[in-house]
Design a protein around this motif. Structure first.
Motif, PDB file in Angstrom:
ATOM      1  N   ASP A  38       0.550   0.375  -1.337  1.00  0.00           N
ATOM      2  CA  ASP A  38      -0.314   1.276  -0.583  1.00  0.00           C
ATOM      3  C   ASP A  38       0.114   2.719  -0.808  1.00  0.00           C
ATOM      4  O   ASP A  38       1.161   3.147  -0.327  1.00  0.00           O
ATOM      5  CB  ASP A  38      -0.232   0.913   0.900  1.00  0.00           C
ATOM      6  CG  ASP A  38      -1.121   1.780   1.778  1.00  0.00           C
ATOM      7  OD1 ASP A  38      -2.022   2.446   1.236  1.00  0.00           O
ATOM      8  OD2 ASP A  38      -0.911   1.781   3.006  1.00  0.00           O
ATOM      9  N   ILE A  91       3.615  -4.910   3.287  1.00  0.00           N
ATOM     10  CA  ILE A  91       3.062  -3.657   2.774  1.00  0.00           C
ATOM     11  C   ILE A  91       4.165  -2.886   2.062  1.00  0.00           C
ATOM     12  O   ILE A  91       5.286  -2.762   2.573  1.00  0.00           O
ATOM     13  CB  ILE A  91       2.500  -2.788   3.916  1.00  0.00           C
ATOM     14  CG1 ILE A  91       1.395  -3.527   4.665  1.00  0.00           C
ATOM     15  CG2 ILE A  91       1.975  -1.460   3.374  1.00  0.00           C
ATOM     16  CD1 ILE A  91       0.169  -3.789   3.852  1.00  0.00           C
ATOM     17  N   TYR A 121       1.315  -5.696  -0.754  1.00  0.00           N
ATOM     18  CA  TYR A 121       0.160  -4.850  -0.965  1.00  0.00           C
ATOM     19  C   TYR A 121       0.665  -3.427  -1.162  1.00  0.00           C
ATOM     20  O   TYR A 121       1.265  -2.847  -0.256  1.00  0.00           O
ATOM     21  CB  TYR A 121      -0.690  -5.035   0.286  1.00  0.00           C
ATOM     22  CG  TYR A 121      -1.743  -4.060   0.639  1.00  0.00           C
ATOM     23  CD1 TYR A 121      -3.012  -4.159   0.103  1.00  0.00           C
ATOM     24  CD2 TYR A 121      -1.496  -3.081   1.599  1.00  0.00           C
ATOM     25  CE1 TYR A 121      -4.004  -3.286   0.493  1.00  0.00           C
ATOM     26  CE2 TYR A 121      -2.488  -2.210   1.986  1.00  0.00           C
ATOM     27  CZ  TYR A 121      -3.737  -2.319   1.435  1.00  0.00           C
ATOM     28  OH  TYR A 121      -4.718  -1.450   1.822  1.00  0.00           O
ATOM     29  N   LEU A 168      -6.445  -3.868   6.190  1.00  0.00           N
ATOM     30  CA  LEU A 168      -5.982  -3.959   4.818  1.00  0.00           C
ATOM     31  C   LEU A 168      -7.179  -3.931   3.929  1.00  0.00           C
ATOM     32  O   LEU A 168      -7.924  -4.830   3.945  1.00  0.00           O
ATOM     33  CB  LEU A 168      -5.289  -5.287   4.594  1.00  0.00           C
ATOM     34  CG  LEU A 168      -3.962  -5.407   5.242  1.00  0.00           C
ATOM     35  CD1 LEU A 168      -3.442  -6.779   5.070  1.00  0.00           C
ATOM     36  CD2 LEU A 168      -3.048  -4.396   4.707  1.00  0.00           C
ATOM     37  N   GLU A 224      -8.608  -6.377  -2.045  1.00  0.00           N
ATOM     38  CA  GLU A 224      -7.210  -5.999  -2.157  1.00  0.00           C
ATOM     39  C   GLU A 224      -6.662  -6.463  -3.504  1.00  0.00           C
ATOM     40  O   GLU A 224      -7.225  -7.343  -4.155  1.00  0.00           O
ATOM     41  CB  GLU A 224      -6.391  -6.633  -1.010  1.00  0.00           C
ATOM     42  CG  GLU A 224      -6.516  -8.147  -0.938  1.00  0.00           C
ATOM     43  CD  GLU A 224      -6.324  -8.698   0.462  1.00  0.00           C
ATOM     44  OE1 GLU A 224      -6.550  -7.947   1.428  1.00  0.00           O
ATOM     45  OE2 GLU A 224      -5.971  -9.876   0.582  1.00  0.00           O
ATOM     46  N   GLY A 250      -5.071   1.826  -0.487  1.00  0.00           N
ATOM     47  CA  GLY A 250      -5.201   1.020   0.708  1.00  0.00           C
ATOM     48  C   GLY A 250      -6.562   1.096   1.367  1.00  0.00           C
ATOM     49  O   GLY A 250      -6.729   0.601   2.482  1.00  0.00           O
TER      50      GLY A 250
END
Length: 427
Positions: A120, A210, A118, A18, A101, A311
């Protein structure tokens, strides 16, 4: 974050990487280009940050190579092992762990359960920690409790396995349910509930899942299900989203369905400069045509293909481009001995790091400031630093990660199959 698939084996999965980047929702004050208020709902979630975190450039480079290339030098891998419609919306983009991140609070289910995920642009699966996740994998992560959602529906015989290019993986069961993405409500969206996740997810307690936003890459659900991206785009006023990442800052944002003219230099006449996506690309892949190193007259003119990937923390470019840059950095060397091949330089040169410029066929030039070109201190020598630009094998696609994306306002326009960049004030 590129994905492929291989048969599942029921042993602990290898680590998943990550890097860089997504978002936390913060109180919003959203305005369109005409200054009108276009969103009233705001959400704030405190992130579980580690104030003592120090970026590890060797680890970041090893992970990035594993993600996008099959050619990771053995010594580098060893070094890593030794260390680690009419809708719109906005999500705040908050830097976590020195820009490693950017996380965002996204709602899942009815009522919404908000998780820090997250976003991406290099993958398409939307998966989260869930009430199905093995207890030993959950740790301190927040989970989507499926039984608490009135609208969660299992997909008959639905399973998913995501194996990323570095060999790490996760798997689980498939559901449909509602998602709140910055006040954009996606009904019956494909949500992949994790049963088991890889070690690096477990150790990164900030991240609960994700959220893939690749251009047109299929997800890994079986039987095949629509991607969340394909369900999202028809809901938006315009089929696009934008990214404004901010260096070590909580002032950035993702917007969905509109371009926020207050986030780039529109008042001074600046506009978004578009470049078409590569034909047949499933990623946000496009071409740039020249490289210029600030403070010199060195210009490299060619046709380069690159993928914009939130990402990945670093920029990964071909060897001749990286060398062109580091030839302008006093004392820089391609360090083979302890790191398996990585560009480093004396830390005392940091104030003098040159800017890095990429030119496009439309005439636009993106300038990555020299202060963004440093990534971290070299783990083995405190007076040596690791650059934010590193090498990817020449037969692999070049990757423009967060070091690049922090330098521009970016528009990911699926409707017109193009990506756009504009100049903005930098933090």
């Amino acid at each position: 974050m590129a994905t492929n698939i291989s048969p599942i084996c029921f042993i602990p999965f290898l680590i998943f990487l990550l890097f860089g980047a997504l978002v936390q929702a913060i109180p919003t004050n959203n305005h369109g280009t005409d200054g009108s208020n276009i969103a009233s709902r705001s959400i704030k979630v405190d992130l579980k940050t580690n104030p003592n975190y120090v970026p590890n450039g060797v680890a970041a480079y090893a992970h990035a190579l594993k993600k996008w290339s099959s050619k990771t030098p053995g010594e580098l891998a060893e070094s890593l092992a030794a260390m680690g419609g009419s809708m719109f919306g906005e999500l705040g983009a908050t830097s976590v762990k020195g820009d490693r991140e950017f996380l965002s609070s996204v709602g899942f289910g009815t009522p919404f359960q908000f998780l820090d995920v997250y976003l991406d642009t290099g993958s398409s699966d939307v998966w989260v920690y869930s009430s199905l996740t093995q207890a030993e994998d959950v740790g301190n992560h927040s989970t989507w409790v499926i039984a608490h959602s009135k609208t969660a529906t299992p997909v008959e015989n639905g399973t998913w396995i995501v194996q990323y290019s570095d060999g790490s993986a996760a798997y689980g069961k498939v559901f449909t349910d509602s998602i709140n993405l910055g006040d954009v409500i996606i009904d019956k969206a494909t949500i992949e509930a994790a049963i088991s996740v890889s070690d690096e997810f477990i150790s990164d307690e900030d991240i609960d899942g994700i959220f893939g936003l690749a251009y047109s890459l299929p997800n890994r659900a079986s039987p095949q299900q629509p991607t969340v991206m394909s369900a999202l785009l028809p809901l938006l006023s315009q089929p696009l989203f934008t990214i404004d990442l901010r260096h070590n800052s909580s002032n950035g944002a993702y917007t969905f369905g509109y371009i926020d003219g207050t986030r780039f230099l529109s008042d001074s006449g600046e506009h978004v400069h578009y470049t078409p996506l590569a034909n047949g690309s499933t990623f946000w892949q496009f071409e740039f045509v020249s490289v210029h190193i600030g403070g010199t007259n060195d210009v490299h003119n060619d046709s380069f293909s690159a993928i914009a990937d939130t990402g990945t923390s670093l920029m990964l470019l071909h060897s001749e481009v990286a060398k062109l840059y580091y030839d302008a950095v006093p004392g820089a060397q391609y360090n083979y001995t302890t790191s398996g091949g990585i560009w480093t330089y004396p830390c005392h040169t940091l104030p003098a790091l040159p800017d890095f410029e990429l030119g496009f066929a439309n005439g636009f030039v993106v300038t990555v400031p020299g202060r963004y070109m440093n990534y971290s201190v070299f783990p083995y020598a405190e007076d040596t630093c690791v650059g934010g630009l590193q090498v990817i094998p020449d037969d692999d696609p070049q990757i423009l990660g967060d070091v690049f994306l922090k330098s521009v306002y970016a528009v990911f326009d699926a409707g017109e199959a193009q990506i756009g960049f504009a100049k903005k004030d930098l933090d």
